[in-house]
Design an enzyme around this catalytic site. Structure first.
Site, mmCIF file in Angstrom:
data_model
loop_
_atom_site.group_PDB
_atom_site.id
_atom_site.type_symbol
_atom_site.label_atom_id
_atom_site.label_comp_id
_atom_site.label_asym_id
_atom_site.label_seq_id
_atom_site.Cartn_x
_atom_site.Cartn_y
_atom_site.Cartn_z
ATOM 1 N N ALA A 92 0.873 -1.004 -0.165
ATOM 2 C CA ALA A 92 -0.001 0.017 -0.042
ATOM 3 C C ALA A 92 0.749 1.240 0.031
ATOM 4 O O ALA A 92 0.845 2.025 0.823
ATOM 5 C CB ALA A 92 -1.022 -0.017 1.140
ATOM 6 N N HIS A 98 3.125 4.611 -0.538
ATOM 7 C CA HIS A 98 2.611 5.933 -0.730
ATOM 8 C C HIS A 98 3.960 6.807 -0.752
ATOM 9 O O HIS A 98 5.064 6.279 -0.648
ATOM 10 C CB HIS A 98 1.592 6.510 0.683
ATOM 11 N N HIS A 124 6.758 6.217 1.684
ATOM 12 C CA HIS A 124 7.695 5.025 1.124
ATOM 13 C C HIS A 124 8.526 5.497 0.114
ATOM 14 O O HIS A 124 9.764 5.169 -0.142
ATOM 15 C CB HIS A 124 6.715 3.996 0.495
ATOM 16 N N GLY A 147 11.275 4.788 8.164
ATOM 17 C CA GLY A 147 10.780 6.238 8.411
ATOM 18 C C GLY A 147 10.664 6.557 9.875
ATOM 19 O O GLY A 147 10.470 5.622 10.754
ATOM 20 N N SER A 178 -0.270 3.913 5.135
ATOM 21 C CA SER A 178 -1.117 3.334 4.405
ATOM 22 C C SER A 178 -2.364 3.304 4.966
ATOM 23 O O SER A 178 -3.516 2.858 4.053
ATOM 24 C CB SER A 178 -0.685 1.785 4.358
ATOM 25 N N ARG A 179 -2.599 3.457 6.166
ATOM 26 C CA ARG A 179 -4.079 3.547 6.711
ATOM 27 C C ARG A 179 -4.752 4.674 6.318
ATOM 28 O O ARG A 179 -6.131 4.702 6.579
ATOM 29 C CB ARG A 179 -3.923 3.452 8.268
#
Ligand code: PAF
Length: 282
Positions: free
Chosen positions: A32, A34, A37, A149, A188-189
């Site tokens: 997922a 984004h 990342h 991160g 990702s959430r």
């Protein structure tokens, strides 16, 4: 773009390239993907000959079956996004079987107490799961530098401890939190947030930013009280914890010292979605 699903194939590929002198940067993900990342991938590409990205939703780090089930799995989209950055990235997207064989269990680790603070109090066994998967991925990918991160600051501290304790030949680098224009940290959430909660979520960073200013003149206890009061007034976000901690031990600060470095950490629910964020205070 080369995609590997099998650990012996990627290990073989990497060993050959390493024997010719190539250096490897590594970004471990649960997919997922984004922009957060991608910023890690950019750093890995800048500082190494090759970048490896793993995409694996690791079952042993979830203490909640529903959360594991609902976790987005979007490999095709992830690969397309990585292609926009570089065509030479190696993707490792293993099956649970490839990583765990028939035994999907976490090993038990001691991270010298880091694992008992903050997230450790709310996510049972989470850091054993993270330690297990990251150690295995390091053994498979054998990276020179691995990038994580700072949004998951406690995870980053624990992975640094893991590398140090097991003498793993890898440099673990922390990268700054990547934020939207609203200040909301990429996660990702976020893609699962319903509109009202999505609009409310930037409040987390806004509150952290003011807490930082207040920490200049107020005690940790006063700042904590102030933050708790702000969250209590917000009907879309439910605070799980706000902690001001020493960055070495991650223990909650009792009395400020000018010789120590602190960070403030938040976990909050927006509906049923758990968001975390943190900020450097001094
Ligand atoms: O931060 C994550 O996405 C995961 O915890 C990690 C480091 C990829 C391990 O599964």
């Amino acid at each position: 773009m080369t995609i590997f699903n099998n650990k012996s194939e990627i290990q073989d590929h990497i060993s050959k390239a390493k024997s010719k002198g190539a250096t490897f940067g590594f970004v471990a993900t649960m997919g997922a993907l984004h922009n957060g990342h991608l910023s890690l991938v950019q750093s890995a590409l800048q500082e190494n000959d090759v970048c490896v990205v793993s995409v694996f939703v690791n079952p042993t780090q979830f203490d909640n079956v529903e959360d594991l089930k609902k976790y987005p799995r979007t490999l095709e989209q992830d690969v397309a996004l990585l292609k926009t950055v570089s065509n030479s990235i190696l993707v490792y997207a293993p099956s649970v079987e490839d990583i765990y064989g028939g035994n999907t269990k976490a090993e038990h680790f001691s991270f010298d107490g880091l694992e008992f603070e903050m997230e450790g109090q709310f996510r049972n066994g989470h850091f054993d799961g993270v330690g297990t998967i990251v150690k295995r991925l390091f053994e498979i990918v054998m990276p020179n530098i691995a990038y994580f991160g700072e949004k998951d600051y406690q995870q980053l501290a624990i992975i640094k401890k893991l590398a140090q304790k097991y003498n793993l030949p890898v440099i673990v680098k922390g990268c700054e939190i990547f934020r939207e224009d609203t200040g909301l940290a990429y996660s990702s959430r976020n893609s699962r947030l319903k509109p009202d909660y999505r609009n409310a979520a930037p409040f987390i960073f806004k509150t952290l930013t003011t807490a930082k200013v207040r920490f200049g003149t107020k005690s940790a206890k006063e700042v904590t009280k102030w933050v708790e009061t702000q969250f209590a007034k917000n009907k879309f976000l439910e605070l799980e914890y706000f902690v001001i901690a020493d960055i070495e031990t991650l223990k909650t600060v009792k009395r400020k010292s000018k010789f120590k470095t602190y960070r403030a950490f938040v976990a909050a629910y927006a509906d049923d979605i758990r968001l975390i964020d943190n900020i450097a205070l001094n």
